[in-house]
Design an enzyme around this catalytic site. Sequence first.
Site, PDB file in Angstrom:
ATOM      1  N   ARG A   7      18.712 -29.045  10.191  1.00  0.00           N
ATOM      2  CA  ARG A   7      18.611 -30.305   9.431  1.00  0.00           C
ATOM      3  C   ARG A   7      17.636 -31.272  10.111  1.00  0.00           C
ATOM      4  O   ARG A   7      16.888 -32.005   9.450  1.00  0.00           O
ATOM      5  CB  ARG A   7      19.985 -30.956   9.273  1.00  0.00           C
ATOM      6  N   GLU A  29      25.182 -37.809  -6.456  1.00  0.00           N
ATOM      7  CA  GLU A  29      24.330 -36.637  -6.330  1.00  0.00           C
ATOM      8  C   GLU A  29      23.839 -36.097  -7.670  1.00  0.00           C
ATOM      9  O   GLU A  29      22.684 -35.664  -7.787  1.00  0.00           O
ATOM     10  CB  GLU A  29      25.072 -35.531  -5.568  1.00  0.00           C
ATOM     11  N   PHE A  32      27.740 -31.081  -1.916  1.00  0.00           N
ATOM     12  CA  PHE A  32      27.511 -32.026  -3.006  1.00  0.00           C
ATOM     13  C   PHE A  32      26.195 -31.756  -3.741  1.00  0.00           C
ATOM     14  O   PHE A  32      26.116 -31.925  -4.955  1.00  0.00           O
ATOM     15  CB  PHE A  32      27.554 -33.449  -2.463  1.00  0.00           C
ATOM     16  N   ARG A  63      24.218 -27.926  10.443  1.00  0.00           N
ATOM     17  CA  ARG A  63      24.466 -29.069  11.311  1.00  0.00           C
ATOM     18  C   ARG A  63      24.354 -28.701  12.784  1.00  0.00           C
ATOM     19  O   ARG A  63      23.933 -29.509  13.607  1.00  0.00           O
ATOM     20  CB  ARG A  63      25.873 -29.613  11.033  1.00  0.00           C
TER      21      ARG A  63
END
Length: 313
Positions: A10, A58, A83, A167
């Site tokens: 990310r 979203e 999402f 992550r």
Amino acid sequence: MAEMVKKATRESYGMALSQLGDEFPQIVVLDADLAEATKTGIFKKKYPERFVDCGIAESNMIGVAAGLATCGKIPFATSFAMFATGRAFEQVRNSVCYPHLNVKVVGTHAGISVGEDGATHQCLEDIALMRSLPGMTVISPSDHYETLAAVRAAAEHNGPVYLRLSRLAVESFNNSDDYRFELGKGVTLRNGGDVTIVATGLMVSRALEAAKLLEQKGIDARVINIHTIKPIDRELILKAAKETGKIVTVEEHNVIGGLGDAAAAVLSEEYPIPLRKIGVNDQFGHSGPAADLLEQFGLCVSHIAEETEKFLK
């Protein structure tokens, strides 16, 4: 040889967007009130006039991205994978894929390694959802350098793309000067003749480590990095099947609908051989430290090696 770095994909994504901003003036970045977590804030700082915070909405964000694409922009619509693909699935289907618009849907914090955020945020279904959509390209990069290359490839590709990011930080291994990224083409990272381990995303580095453990037991494992899950590299998978006779797939995703099923579809149609899928076994995750969860759900190096050894026996 590029420098070895340890970064979450990310973070590499945010860096890549920032680096591409001048070269691709059509790039516009959208986020759903998560710019700090998704690292799109790096792009926002450099190009504030080309960044749109759509708030915690979203589905609307995907609609805005579709509209921008019709005006010649290259929108990167970003949120947590749960999402961006789950909550906004209808909009991705009907507003992006059906008209085949040039929208890049980016899901960060994918998989069980989201950790303490728990089951509601640990998206284990996104690959299945996105690869089911006609015309959607699905990419799951494995380290910093592959993410930089994948973001560029997404920007250059004309059509819908889903980019899956993690992550958890991972040490880079795609450092060699001859590394090349090509959509739809897997990479053989290690040769071997006894079995092939096919992995994607965060699991690729773990597959390489598992192969080292297997080598200590006299098992010669080939390791293939499938960074593009759709379109999948049929030629490379079939070559490995014919040369090693057995395939193990490893993914930080539900074993239903992900990399394992994509590989199984190729094999069942053209060269049926035994295949073992390692992933999350059709269950939800729960809150906990990322490293502990990966071990609990069988996504650690030792378990990959053990399962591969059992499979060979």
